[in-house]
Design an enzyme around this catalytic site. Structure first.
Site, PDB file in Angstrom:
ATOM      1  N   LYS A 193       0.869  -1.190   0.000  1.00 48.24           N
ATOM      2  CA  LYS A 193       0.000   0.000   0.000  1.00 48.24           C
ATOM      3  C   LYS A 193       0.901   1.234   0.000  1.00 48.24           C
ATOM      4  O   LYS A 193       1.479   1.587   1.016  1.00 48.24           O
ATOM      5  CB  LYS A 193      -0.868  -0.012   1.266  1.00 48.24           C
ATOM      6  CG  LYS A 193      -2.218   0.663   1.113  1.00 48.24           C
ATOM      7  CD  LYS A 193      -2.204   2.165   0.911  1.00 48.24           C
ATOM      8  CE  LYS A 193      -2.020   2.978   2.140  1.00 48.24           C
ATOM      9  NZ  LYS A 193      -1.893   4.425   1.868  1.00 48.24           N
ATOM     10  N   GLU A 267       9.273   0.916  10.978  1.00 49.23           N
ATOM     11  CA  GLU A 267      10.320   1.928  10.798  1.00 49.23           C
ATOM     12  C   GLU A 267       9.616   3.275  10.921  1.00 49.23           C
ATOM     13  O   GLU A 267       8.873   3.669  10.027  1.00 49.23           O
ATOM     14  CB  GLU A 267      11.005   1.736   9.438  1.00 49.23           C
ATOM     15  CG  GLU A 267      12.368   2.372   9.384  1.00 49.23           C
ATOM     16  CD  GLU A 267      12.314   3.785   8.858  1.00 49.23           C
ATOM     17  OE1 GLU A 267      12.165   4.704   9.717  1.00 49.23           O
ATOM     18  OE2 GLU A 267      12.398   3.992   7.650  1.00 49.23           O
ATOM     19  N   CYS A 301      13.125  10.458   7.596  1.00 53.31           N
ATOM     20  CA  CYS A 301      12.983  10.015   8.990  1.00 53.31           C
ATOM     21  C   CYS A 301      14.303  10.116   9.739  1.00 53.31           C
ATOM     22  O   CYS A 301      14.313  10.353  10.944  1.00 53.31           O
ATOM     23  CB  CYS A 301      12.440   8.596   9.026  1.00 53.31           C
ATOM     24  SG  CYS A 301      13.291   7.485   7.929  1.00 53.31           S
ATOM     25  N   GLU A 398       9.005  15.398  15.627  1.00 50.89           N
ATOM     26  CA  GLU A 398       9.467  15.301  14.243  1.00 50.89           C
ATOM     27  C   GLU A 398       8.682  16.294  13.379  1.00 50.89           C
ATOM     28  O   GLU A 398       7.454  16.218  13.313  1.00 50.89           O
ATOM     29  CB  GLU A 398       9.228  13.872  13.746  1.00 50.89           C
ATOM     30  CG  GLU A 398       9.787  13.621  12.367  1.00 50.89           C
ATOM     31  CD  GLU A 398       9.571  12.192  11.902  1.00 50.89           C
ATOM     32  OE1 GLU A 398       8.452  11.680  12.038  1.00 50.89           O
ATOM     33  OE2 GLU A 398      10.536  11.594  11.381  1.00 50.89           O
TER      34      GLU A 398
HETATM   35  P1  NDP Z   1       1.448   8.213   8.070  1.00 57.07           P
HETATM   36  O1  NDP Z   1       2.133   7.407   9.095  1.00 57.07           O
HETATM   37  O2  NDP Z   1       0.012   8.511   8.262  1.00 57.07           O
HETATM   38  O3  NDP Z   1       1.596   7.514   6.631  1.00 57.07           O
HETATM   39  C1  NDP Z   1       2.418   6.423   6.313  1.00 57.07           C
HETATM   40  C2  NDP Z   1       1.635   5.355   5.552  1.00 57.07           C
HETATM   41  O4  NDP Z   1       0.669   4.748   6.419  1.00 57.07           O
HETATM   42  C3  NDP Z   1       0.844   5.896   4.382  1.00 57.07           C
HETATM   43  O5  NDP Z   1       0.817   4.943   3.346  1.00 57.07           O
HETATM   44  C4  NDP Z   1      -0.529   6.079   4.999  1.00 57.07           C
HETATM   45  O6  NDP Z   1      -1.550   6.154   4.049  1.00 57.07           O
HETATM   46  C5  NDP Z   1      -0.635   4.846   5.845  1.00 57.07           C
HETATM   47  N1  NDP Z   1      -1.612   4.921   6.925  1.00 57.07           N
HETATM   48  C6  NDP Z   1      -2.175   6.018   7.478  1.00 57.07           C
HETATM   49  N2  NDP Z   1      -3.019   5.654   8.476  1.00 57.07           N
HETATM   50  C7  NDP Z   1      -2.973   4.299   8.554  1.00 57.07           C
HETATM   51  C8  NDP Z   1      -3.610   3.330   9.392  1.00 57.07           C
HETATM   52  N3  NDP Z   1      -4.433   3.681  10.361  1.00 57.07           N
HETATM   53  N4  NDP Z   1      -3.320   2.024   9.206  1.00 57.07           N
HETATM   54  C9  NDP Z   1      -2.456   1.639   8.248  1.00 57.07           C
HETATM   55  N5  NDP Z   1      -1.828   2.519   7.416  1.00 57.07           N
HETATM   56  C10 NDP Z   1      -2.077   3.834   7.574  1.00 57.07           C
HETATM   57  O7  NDP Z   1       2.231   9.543   7.873  1.00 57.07           O
HETATM   58  P2  NDP Z   1       1.629  10.924   7.307  1.00 57.07           P
HETATM   59  O8  NDP Z   1       1.659  10.818   5.855  1.00 57.07           O
HETATM   60  O9  NDP Z   1       0.335  11.276   7.924  1.00 57.07           O
HETATM   61  O10 NDP Z   1       2.695  11.970   7.875  1.00 57.07           O
HETATM   62  C11 NDP Z   1       2.534  12.522   9.186  1.00 57.07           C
HETATM   63  C12 NDP Z   1       3.845  12.631   9.865  1.00 57.07           C
HETATM   64  O11 NDP Z   1       4.413  11.346   9.994  1.00 57.07           O
HETATM   65  C13 NDP Z   1       4.904  13.432   9.129  1.00 57.07           C
HETATM   66  O12 NDP Z   1       4.812  14.776   9.355  1.00 57.07           O
HETATM   67  C14 NDP Z   1       6.149  12.847   9.691  1.00 57.07           C
HETATM   68  O13 NDP Z   1       6.475  13.459  10.909  1.00 57.07           O
HETATM   69  C15 NDP Z   1       5.799  11.414   9.926  1.00 57.07           C
HETATM   70  N6  NDP Z   1       6.265  10.519   8.850  1.00 57.07           N
HETATM   71  C16 NDP Z   1       7.357   9.781   9.090  1.00 57.07           C
HETATM   72  C17 NDP Z   1       7.846   8.963   8.102  1.00 57.07           C
HETATM   73  C18 NDP Z   1       9.053   8.153   8.315  1.00 57.07           C
HETATM   74  O14 NDP Z   1       9.605   7.627   7.364  1.00 57.07           O
HETATM   75  N7  NDP Z   1       9.488   7.985   9.529  1.00 57.07           N
HETATM   76  C19 NDP Z   1       7.222   8.893   6.778  1.00 57.07           C
HETATM   77  C20 NDP Z   1       6.023   9.666   6.643  1.00 57.07           C
HETATM   78  C21 NDP Z   1       5.601  10.457   7.654  1.00 57.07           C
HETATM   79  P3  NDP Z   1      -1.882   7.569   3.344  1.00 57.07           P
HETATM   80  O15 NDP Z   1      -0.676   8.370   3.337  1.00 57.07           O
HETATM   81  O16 NDP Z   1      -2.275   7.168   1.995  1.00 57.07           O
HETATM   82  O17 NDP Z   1      -2.974   8.153   4.141  1.00 57.07           O
END
Ligand code: NDP
Length: 488
Positions: A193, A267, A301, A398
């Protein structure tokens, strides 16, 4: 097109635009879900738009997967696992991975441009980092497919089954590679996904799997938002979940898997300290700070988002940093001159702007470069805060954007104390010309990856992962194979 000007003391350097063309490929108007080796529409017929964050234009319509689609994908992966993939000798699986790696190389230019259009990152980064590293991960894991016996000597390594993999928007294709390559090399099948804002290169990857002749159902891709991810995690047919994203969602996934035998690796976020000692090569360290926090707009990250600088060189470092930052070119991600592209989404842009306000409300001093940014699209100028306290939210949380928090320290112990005063433990950096100090710092920081006199260097053979709220499990290297095998 206008020329990009960077003013320096007494001179004015102009850069003529150097845009990478986007006319060597054609995106489809619509993309379906990739299930059982075919592109199919979502059962509900629903779609969402994926847009270019640099100009807010729609790039394509994407199928929005619901629970029934997720179920179909998991079933397709199960059939492929039982009937084909788990039985296939490793040397044969490896051939498919080699093919995929070579097709990624062949389509590298297209993949780089699409990555920059869909996600906003500068073409220099997608062309020179994301895509070559994605190919490298497939080459690397292709090599392991028939050598798992050597990875775990004296044990027999067997696949786990069907893996549900959820990836974020900051390194879309690279995260596909980090997740899919080890899973397939070890004999598992996958339902992936991708993030809602960056689905395109994962869908092009599905085309690549078709082109490579990968057996149907070995790789499946379901697009959608967080609810699609949640439906995948909650599907009882998964043997393994691998997630990269925010700590909050990681914790929610962990809770929903409690009591199930599904294996999990997470991660999650980070808030790395990049520590500069007074004996460091300062100009080199300043480049390291820039790379640490401004690479990929700070959507990283393991970004070096906290700068800890020894008090005796603080002023020098801050002055040099300001001067260097004024040279950063912010703008069109497809321009080869661009250093900092667009913020990935409107939501993320608002989130970063909120943090800029929070930092000032907390009493920190904000510096932002004077560069102009395009009117359309989502942009944040390179920024840092000084006069920050350890308790400030901009130091603890973050931000995931081009925003650095600068603190000073006097002794090595104080630097370590501050570096470790965080709920996260993903990465860190140290700059010094003393080898002994490097070893003290790397032993003293509780983080999965620590760079010395460099930052943000990645290699498929090198394991990556965190401690504490940065998650658990490793990706890359021999350690990264372990979450995808049962040992007997
Ligand atoms: P998310 O953790 O929401 O997104 C990561 C992935 O998880 C996306 O594919 C998202 O889908 C999916 N997802 C969201 N909600 C769920 C759920 N309940 N169950 C399973 N999968 C889910 O990150 P965000 O995009 O909202 O970003 C928010 C913050 O997260 C950022 O500002 C940053 O601080 C942090 N972040 C950290 C990352 C890292 O690599 N450590 C990467 C991305 C974000 P979709 O995006 O399609 O909604």
């Amino acid at each position: 097109m206008t020329e990009t000007s960077i003013s320096t003391k007494g001179s004015n350097w102009g850069y003529a635009p150097s845009p990478e063309s986007a006319d060597h490929f054609k995106l489809k108007d619509q993309y379906g879900l990739f299930i059982g080796g075919k592109f199919v529409p979502a059962g509900s017929g629903k779609r969402f738009a994926t847009i270019n964050p640099a100009n807010e234009k729609t790039l394509a319509q994407i199928a929005d997967a619901g629970e029934k689609d997720v179920d179909k994908a998991v079933k397709a992966a199960r059939i492929a696992y039982e009937k084909v993939w788990r039985k296939m000798p490793g040397r044969e699986r490896g051939k498919y991975l080699y093919r995929i790696a070579r097709i990624i190389q062949e389509r590298a230019r297209e993949l780089a441009v699409v990555e920059s259009m869909d996600g906003g990152k500068p073409i220099r980064e997608s062309r020179d980092v994301d895509i070559p590293l994605a190919a490298a991960h497939f080459f690397y894991h292709a090599g392991w497919a028939d050598k798992l016996g050597y990875a775990f000597p004296g044990r027999s390594a067997n696949p786990i089954g069907v893996a549900g993999q959820i990836i974020p928007w900051n390194f879309p294709l690279l995260m596909v590679a980090w997740k899919v390559a080890p899973a397939l090399a070890c004999g598992n099948t996958v339902v992936l996904k991708p993030a809602e804002t960056t689905p395109l290169t994962a869908l092009l990857f599905a085309e690549i799997c078709q082109e490579a002749g990968l057996p149907d159902g070995v790789f499946n891709c379901i697009t959608g938002a967080g609810s699609t991810g949640a439906a995948l995690v909650n599907h009882p047919g998964l043997d393994k979940v691998a997630f990269t994203g925010s700590t909050d969602v990681g914790k929610a996934i962990q809770k929903s898997l409690a009591g199930r035998s599904t294996k999990l690796t997470l991660e999650l976020g980070g808030k790395a300290a990049n520590i500069i000692f007074e004996d460091a090569a300062i100009d080199q360290a300043v480049e390291g700070i820039i790379n640490g926090i401004f690479f990929n707009q700070g959507h990283v990250c393991c970004a070096g988002s906290r700068l800890l600088v020894q008090e005796s060189v603080e002023q020098e470092v801050v002055e040099k940093l300001k001067a260097r930052m004024e040279h950063l070119i912010v703008g069109d991600p497809l321009d080869k001159n661009t250093d900092i592209g667009a913020i990935n989404s409107k939501a993320q842009c608002e989130r970063i702007r909120d943090y800029l306000k929070v930092g000032q409300d907390e009493g920190a001093e904000l510096f932002q470069t004077k560069c102009s940014v395009p009117e359309k699209g989502y942009w944040v100028r390179p920024s840092f805060f000084t006069k920050v306290a350890q308790s400030h939210r901009i130091v603890q949380e973050e931000i995931f954007g081009p925003v650095l928090a600068i603190q000073s320290f006097r002794t090595l112990d104080e630097a370590l104390e501050k570096a470790n005063n965080t709920p996260y433990g993903l990465s860190g950096g140290v700059w010094t010309d003393k080898g002994a100090k490097i070893f003290k710092v790397t032993r003293g920081i509780k983080a999965g990856v620590i760079w010395a006199n460099t930052f943000n260097k990645f290699d498929p053979s090198s394991p990556f992962g965190g401690y504490k709220e940065s998650g658990y499990g490793r990706e890359g290297g021999r350690h990264g194979l372990r979450p995808y095998v049962e040992l007997s």
